[in-house]
Design an enzyme around this catalytic site. Structure first.
Site, PDB file in Angstrom:
ATOM      1  N   SER A 221       0.812  -1.210   0.000  1.00 37.98           N
ATOM      2  CA  SER A 221       0.000   0.000   0.000  1.00 37.98           C
ATOM      3  C   SER A 221       0.852   1.271   0.000  1.00 37.98           C
ATOM      4  CB  SER A 221      -0.941  -0.058   1.191  1.00 37.98           C
ATOM      5  OG  SER A 221      -2.096   0.658   0.888  1.00 37.98           O
ATOM      6  N   LYS A 225       4.229   2.162  -2.310  1.00 46.06           N
ATOM      7  CA  LYS A 225       4.610   3.363  -3.063  1.00 46.06           C
ATOM      8  C   LYS A 225       6.058   3.717  -2.690  1.00 46.06           C
ATOM      9  CE  LYS A 225      -0.035   5.259  -1.915  1.00 46.06           C
ATOM     10  NZ  LYS A 225      -1.067   4.608  -2.673  1.00 46.06           N
ATOM     11  N   TRP A 312     -10.129   0.030  -4.727  1.00 40.04           N
ATOM     12  CA  TRP A 312      -9.595   1.378  -4.463  1.00 40.04           C
ATOM     13  C   TRP A 312      -8.208   1.558  -5.107  1.00 40.04           C
ATOM     14  CZ3 TRP A 312     -11.579   5.776  -3.237  1.00 40.04           C
ATOM     15  CH2 TRP A 312     -10.835   6.779  -2.605  1.00 40.04           C
ATOM     16  N   HIS A 362      -7.705  -5.741   0.721  1.00 41.94           N
ATOM     17  CA  HIS A 362      -6.465  -4.963   0.801  1.00 41.94           C
ATOM     18  C   HIS A 362      -5.629  -5.432   1.986  1.00 41.94           C
ATOM     19  CE1 HIS A 362      -4.015  -1.426   0.127  1.00 41.94           C
ATOM     20  NE2 HIS A 362      -4.206  -0.996   1.360  1.00 41.94           N
TER      21      HIS A 362
END
Ligand code: GCU
Length: 384
Positions: A221, A225, A312, A362
């Site tokens: 998540s 990044k 998402w 997620h």
């Protein structure tokens, strides 16, 4: 029309973002910037550095190159960790003499049964939880990883910068501003976290049981990044794993599905450079898109993973982005993802760029880890 968010003395201006689109049939058409590729040499010497700069300028801010002296303090060693299969070391990286808060507390687990002179590949990443919790976290199946012959180096990302609007004030962006010769607003929380991952790599290079050519940077998540940005900047990470990194990570930003540039900058302005805000209302104007970030990982093995229950993060946008990085892998005579159709659930695809989408929400799961280790086994087999 717009709102101002005050974060300490930092002011961000953000337009109120429209709600996320989660309907595939409503994705507007979009155009990706084209890479005009010629050859490997031109890529390495000209195009790659230019693209890296574009991301620093427009998306994440810089990661400072200034070297500073860092001291390593081993605060604990357990020769019988994880039920006797691992050696666990706790190492503090001190970034500023006399400032105990400017430090990173890393846990390093190494398999005990590694041959006397053998060194092992190591997963390097951040956890969402402080060390004491990470030790037993489901997201870090430490025993299973170590049993398969991998080391793990993990730290809590808040050590570098607390993950909140004013985190930069107490984090390294403020504490190390003079030493690193960079002002807090010239970078971002994501750049600071990426910088910290590179400092972990510095330390790992001093550990004789760690294979310095097999450092795998991994993140889930927002931390995915950070892992991608670290992997782009620091080529000592010889494999990169993005677990559901989504917007501002692996997912295409110009594709309007799931979280958008506007939404992420509205909710998490401190993650990115102030310059990134302008693209919220106009992603088409952005000179980059995230597949170019993935391209910067080439020719190193890259794993991009999604979950069906995590719309998402835009699984399809992550898949498309991974495929668009293929041409740069081809410059190095490597096969990348090599497919245009999304695979079925739990059917990983691709060669040097690997992708899966799994059932569930997620999260960073045991299934994900198993795929990453299978992939790393194959990538490093010849060298193991
Ligand atoms: C939020 C955010 C995502 C991020 C995620 C996470 O959902 O919108 O961009 O990846 O948090 O870090 O779990």
């Amino acid at each position: 029309l717009g709102c101002f968010l005050l974060a300490g003395s930092e002011v961000y201006q953000i337009a109120t973002p429209p709600a996320a689109n989660l309907d595939e049939s409503k994705v507007p058409s979009y155009e990706e910037p084209k890479l005009d590729l010629t050859n490997k040499k031109d890529w390495k010497t000209t195009q790659r550095p230019a693209i890296l700069q574009l991301f620093a300028k427009n998306v994440y801010g810089r990661v400072p190159e200034q070297k500073i002296p860092v001291t390593y303090e081993t605060t604990a060693t357990d020769r019988n960790a994880l039920g006797g299969i691992a050696i666990k070391k706790e190492v503090t990286l001190h970034f500023l003499p006399g400032d105990t808060a400017a430090s990173l507390h890393m846990m390093l687990y190494l398999p005990k049964n590694a041959k006397a002179r053998a060194s092992v590949p190591v997963f390097v990443g951040y956890s969402f939880t402080p060390n004491a919790v990470t030790d037993t976290s489901a997201q870090w199946p430490l025993k299973e990883i170590v049993k398969r012959g991998y080391g793990v180096a993990v730290a809590w990302y808040w050590d570098i910068e607390p993950d909140r609007a004013n985190g930069w004030q107490t984090g390294i962006r403020t504490r190390l501003a003079d030493k690193l010769k960079i002002q807090p607003r010239e970078w971002s929380a994501l750049s600071a976290w990426a910088w910290g991952l590179s400092r972990m790599a510095d330390y790992l290079k001093t550990e004789e049981k760690v294979n310095p050519l097999q450092l795998i940077v991994i993140g889930h998540s927002r931390l995915g990044k950070a892992a991608l940005w670290a992997g782009a900047n620091d080529q000592r990470f010889t494999m990169v794993v993005s677990n559901e990194s989504g917007e501002g990570g692996a997912a295409l930003g110009k594709r309007d599905y799931g979280e958008t540039i506007a939404i992420i900058n509205d909710k998490f302005p401190w993650w990115f450079s102030p310059n990134y805000k302008q693209y919220g209302s106009n992603p088409a104007a952005m000179p980059t898109d995230q597949y170019m970030l993935l391209s910067l990982i080439a020719p190193r093995p890259l794993y991009v993973a999604s979950a069906i229950g995590d719309q998402w993060s835009d699984p399809k946008g992550e898949f498309l982005s991974a495929g668009l990085a293929d041409p740069v892998y081809h410059l190095f005579n490597k096969k990348g993802l090599e497919t245009a159709s999304m695979p079925a659930l739990e059917h990983p695809v691709g060669e040097t760029i690997r992708y899966h989408i799994r059932t569930g929400k997620h999260d960073l799961t045991r299934y994900d880890w198993q795929q990453y280790m299978d992939f790393a086994d194959r990538q490093f087999k010849a060298k193991k």
